[in-house]
Design an enzyme around this catalytic site. Structure first.
Site, PDB file in Angstrom:
ATOM      1  N   HIS A 245       0.875  -1.167   0.000  1.00  0.00           N
ATOM      2  CA  HIS A 245       0.000   0.000   0.000  1.00  0.00           C
ATOM      3  C   HIS A 245       0.922   1.230   0.000  1.00  0.00           C
ATOM      4  O   HIS A 245       0.842   2.069   0.887  1.00  0.00           O
ATOM      5  CB  HIS A 245      -0.909  -0.004   1.232  1.00  0.00           C
ATOM      6  CG  HIS A 245      -1.865  -1.157   1.279  1.00  0.00           C
ATOM      7  ND1 HIS A 245      -2.718  -1.377   2.331  1.00  0.00           N
ATOM      8  CD2 HIS A 245      -2.118  -2.153   0.391  1.00  0.00           C
ATOM      9  CE1 HIS A 245      -3.445  -2.467   2.096  1.00  0.00           C
ATOM     10  NE2 HIS A 245      -3.087  -2.966   0.924  1.00  0.00           N
TER      11      HIS A 245
ATOM     12  N   TYR B  62      14.117   3.164 -16.784  1.00  0.00           N
ATOM     13  CA  TYR B  62      14.019   2.048 -15.830  1.00  0.00           C
ATOM     14  C   TYR B  62      12.580   1.674 -15.529  1.00  0.00           C
ATOM     15  O   TYR B  62      12.264   0.506 -15.312  1.00  0.00           O
ATOM     16  CB  TYR B  62      14.819   2.345 -14.551  1.00  0.00           C
ATOM     17  CG  TYR B  62      16.271   2.081 -14.804  1.00  0.00           C
ATOM     18  CD1 TYR B  62      16.762   0.781 -14.733  1.00  0.00           C
ATOM     19  CD2 TYR B  62      17.123   3.098 -15.204  1.00  0.00           C
ATOM     20  CE1 TYR B  62      18.086   0.509 -15.035  1.00  0.00           C
ATOM     21  CE2 TYR B  62      18.443   2.835 -15.512  1.00  0.00           C
ATOM     22  CZ  TYR B  62      18.923   1.536 -15.421  1.00  0.00           C
ATOM     23  OH  TYR B  62      20.222   1.260 -15.732  1.00  0.00           O
TER      24      TYR B  62
HETATM   25 ZN   LIG Z   1      -3.806  -4.652  -0.027  1.00  0.00          ZN
END
Ligand SMILES: [Zn+2]
Length: 210
Positions: free
Chosen positions: A95, A120
């Site tokens: 998250h 990249y």
């Molecule tokens: Zn999650």
């Protein structure tokens, strides 16, 4: 040290590093690694900052818990990546703040969320699709991820966060960290006239990294 014991140490070391750098908070985020006879996975409600190698969830080839604590409730996100991508050696879901912020924007392209800002990003993440929002734990989310997993090793869950598969734990970590840094760059550049990589530069990178 056995290969599995080494993998256990690697998961805990990476988890601590991810947590220390603020790439996921509280008990969010989960890591899994393929081992010879199944998977190692971070347990439910465990902080990545304080993982215990001995308590990691060990799942057999059918996904059944054989030792350690119960696996993360988001284990199905990992399973679909392994099922749809045979070369997957590790999966990471975070998250991470900037990626989550991007996943909440109303005006992004759901087929490819971030523009080609750096080489990249193009090489390690590639095209990043947005998976529609589902309540955490809803198995329909797994099926939605499955729909993208065949073509993409990285997906972004709407209003939630990224899921990234790699051939190894290092590859998955490098890709999800590159994604988070690119999300941060994109937000820093918002409102500024920006020169993204051109189509032919992106095509050249995609051919070279194939
Ligand atoms: Zn999650």
């Amino acid at each position: 040290m056995s290969v599995e014991a080494t993998r256990r140490e690697e998961i805990c070391r990476l988890g601590a590093s991810i947590f220390a750098r603020g790439l996921t908070a509280g008990s969010s985020g989960n890591i899994s690694v393929r081992v010879a006879d199944g998977w190692l996975m971070t347990p439910t409600n465990a902080s990545l900052g304080r993982l215990d190698p001995a308590r990691l969830s060990k799942l057999d080839d059918d996904g059944k818990l054989v030792s350690g604590d119960a696996p993360t409730k988001e284990s199905f996100l990992h399973r679909v990546m392994y099922e749809e991508r045979s070369k997957t050696g590790a999966v990471i879901h975070l998250h991470s703040t900037h990626s989550v912020a991007i996943s909440c924007l109303a005006d992004i392209d759901p087929a490819d969320v971030l523009p080609p800002i750096t080489a990249y990003y193009v090489m390690r993440v590639g095209r990043l699709p947005l998976v529609p929002y589902y309540r955490p734990g809803d198995l329909a989310l797994a099926e939605a991820v499955r729909g993208f997993a065949g073509k993409h090793h990285a997906v972004l869950l709407a209003n939630h966060g990224p899921v990234v598969a790699g051939t190894s734990l290092d590859a998955a970590a490098n890709a999800i960290e590159e994604l988070e840094e690119t999300a941060k760059l994109f937000l820093l550049l918002r409102g500024s006239k920006t020169r993204y990589l051109m189509q032919e530069q992106v095509a050249e990178l995609r051919t070279a990294s194939r």
